[in-house]
Scaffold this active site. Structure first.
Site, PDB file in Angstrom:
ATOM      1  N   ASP A  91     -35.825  -9.901  22.745  1.00 23.35           N
ATOM      2  CA  ASP A  91     -37.252  -9.967  22.413  1.00 23.35           C
ATOM      3  C   ASP A  91     -37.539  -8.924  21.324  1.00 23.35           C
ATOM      4  OD1 ASP A  91     -37.256  -7.532  23.682  1.00 23.35           O
ATOM      5  OD2 ASP A  91     -38.513  -8.163  25.358  1.00 23.35           O
ATOM      6  N   ASP A 128     -37.263 -17.995  29.890  1.00 22.35           N
ATOM      7  CA  ASP A 128     -36.791 -16.763  30.512  1.00 22.35           C
ATOM      8  C   ASP A 128     -37.857 -16.324  31.483  1.00 22.35           C
ATOM      9  OD1 ASP A 128     -38.276 -13.971  29.706  1.00 22.35           O
ATOM     10  OD2 ASP A 128     -38.638 -15.547  28.246  1.00 22.35           O
ATOM     11  N   CYS A 147     -27.535 -25.481  49.467  1.00 22.75           N
ATOM     12  CA  CYS A 147     -27.133 -24.660  48.314  1.00 22.75           C
ATOM     13  C   CYS A 147     -25.663 -24.263  48.448  1.00 22.75           C
ATOM     14  CB  CYS A 147     -28.000 -23.404  48.268  1.00 22.75           C
ATOM     15  SG  CYS A 147     -27.565 -22.261  46.941  1.00 22.75           S
ATOM     16  N   CYS A 151     -24.199 -21.760  46.605  1.00 21.76           N
ATOM     17  CA  CYS A 151     -23.950 -20.446  46.006  1.00 21.76           C
ATOM     18  C   CYS A 151     -23.139 -19.581  46.971  1.00 21.76           C
ATOM     19  CB  CYS A 151     -25.263 -19.758  45.631  1.00 21.76           C
ATOM     20  SG  CYS A 151     -26.087 -18.881  46.976  1.00 21.76           S
ATOM     21  N   CYS A 164     -25.136 -18.400  50.117  1.00 19.52           N
ATOM     22  CA  CYS A 164     -25.366 -19.420  51.140  1.00 19.52           C
ATOM     23  C   CYS A 164     -24.059 -19.858  51.800  1.00 19.52           C
ATOM     24  CB  CYS A 164     -26.101 -20.618  50.543  1.00 19.52           C
ATOM     25  SG  CYS A 164     -27.813 -20.221  50.122  1.00 19.52           S
ATOM     26  N   HIS A 183     -28.326 -15.845  44.822  1.00 20.25           N
ATOM     27  CA  HIS A 183     -28.918 -17.109  45.277  1.00 20.25           C
ATOM     28  C   HIS A 183     -30.043 -17.566  44.343  1.00 20.25           C
ATOM     29  CE1 HIS A 183     -30.678 -20.303  47.611  1.00 20.25           C
ATOM     30  NE2 HIS A 183     -31.831 -19.728  47.355  1.00 20.25           N
TER      31      HIS A 183
HETATM   32 ZN   LIG Z   1     -27.769 -20.154  47.826  1.00 18.87          ZN
END
Ligand SMILES: [Zn+2]
Length: 387
Positions: free
Chosen positions: A93, A279, A317, A319, A322, A348
């Protein structure tokens, strides 16, 4: 250093666009979300984690890096990519947003923003030219122009004056950028010879000002265009309308970046209105505060009802968090202020954002964005949007 900046739209579905942004440090498949690495790092996670999550591009904050460790020091290290060890694209930025946020520590005039460092009170002047020079030394793949960030709400007259000043600053920034990239700026180390510069559309919540800002900014000529000054407290329908009106004026063949937005639902709605890049600190900041995004809406892991809940945060999920942690464990880590809590929650939430953008890209390719949008809202907010 690879090829220079390019953008192409590969698929459209309604106003939603699937595209590809090429930078000196690689390709970004769009629509894309940029995790925010304020100080050259995303809080709580390593670059290896970000790679594993499929992050394609990072945002870093010029204000913070300028003050510490300083753009001169980073230029001597060969630029921001080498300094932080991130080989993929980086967008910086202009530093303006942080300066404008410190209302009591800054004054604005035509020259630029005079401010005092939040660290030691030292005086600084951020001009459109200085913002170009700092970002050239950082060597990001995409540099942003310095714009005036207006508070919400603003009167039409103040919004017009601010929008016009942002245009004058954009002209100065483009002139300086071309000089710097041509090697005609003494004392500035150009760390990335193929940096791109994005212009920023302002104009608050006034459609006529937004349209004029968009037309004039495009007339100056930048590699791509951002929509600034939204997500500052205006109602959601206003943000969506202004976004739609602004993208309608911007050229089809240039990338569109909606700055600082937003919730998962905001991302879906903005893609529907032709936005390509986002973003936001929401997934990372909220993770550190214990708020987790799931397909069935946000979850507050601090809640007592999770104390003996052995399920993962989001059973659908995949990830790392998880796959390996229960709600009960995550609640415990948060309660005892364990630093792993921030890391696991951030993994996550970033996975949720990046995975949602991946699903959006697939949906656009297969012409199914509208059905994706409906089912996303039904599941995430249980309040389908009707616009
Ligand atoms: Zn997750």
């Amino acid at each position: 250093m690879g090829s220079s900046f390019a953008f192409e739209v590969t698929h459209t579905d309604g106003r939603a666009r699937r595209g590809r942004m090429t930078t000196p440090h690689g390709v970004v498949e769009t629509p894309a979300f940029m995790p925010v690495g304020t100080q050259g790092a995303v809080k709580g996670v390593t670059h290896r984690d970000l790679d594993d999550l499929g992050a394609q591009i990072l945002l870093s904050n010029t204000y913070h890096l300028y003050l510490r460790p300083g753009d001169d020091l980073i230029a001597r290290r060969g630029g921001l990519h080498r300094f932080i060890g991130w080989t993929k694209p980086i967008l910086t930025d202009s530093g303006g947003y942080q300066v404008f946020s410190m209302a009591s520590r800054r004054t604005i005039d035509e020259q630029g923003a005079h401010f005092r460092s939040h660290l030691d009170g030292s005086p600084h002047l951020l001009t459109p030219e200085k913002a170009v020079d700092i970002q050239a030394q950082l060597g990001s793949d995409v540099a942003m122009v310095l714009d005036e960030c207006l508070a919400h709400p603003s009167e039409a007259e103040a919004a017009r004056a601010s929008m016009e000043r942002t245009l004058r600053w954009a002209c100065r920034a483009r002139e300086r950028f071309l000089a710097v990239q041509a090697g005609m700026a003494d004392g500035v180390t150009v760390s990335n010879r193929a940096q791109a510069q994005f212009g920023i559309v302002q104009g608050s919540v006034f459609p006529d000002l937004r349209e004029e800002s968009a037309r004039q900014t495009v007339a100056i000529g930048f590699e791509a265009y951002a929509i600034g000054g939204l997500s500052v407290g205006e109602p959601n329908p206003v943000m969506y309308d202004i976004t739609a009106q602004t993208t309608a004026v911007l050229p089809e063949d240039r990338l569109r970046y909606l700055m600082g937005t937003g919730t998962p639902a905001d991302l879906v709605e903005s893609v529907a209105r032709g936005v390509d890049l986002f973003d936001c600190v929401l997934p990372t900041r909220n993770a550190r505060n214990g708020q987790l995004f799931t397909r069935e809406g946000p979850m507050n892991i601090k809640n007592a009802k999770y104390a003996e809940d052995d399920r993962p945060v989001d059973p659908s999920c995949d990830c790392y968090t998880c796959r390996t942690c229960s709600r009960a464990y995550l609640r415990h880590l948060f309660a005892v202020n364990e630093m792993n809590a921030a890391t696991l929650n951030t993994l996550h939430n970033l996975h949720f954002y990046l995975d949602t953008l991946g699903a959006i890209r697939d949906a656009i390719v297969f012409g199914r964005f509208e059905s994706f949008r409906v089912s996303f809202h039904q599941s995430f907010s249980r309040q389908p949007h009707d616009s």
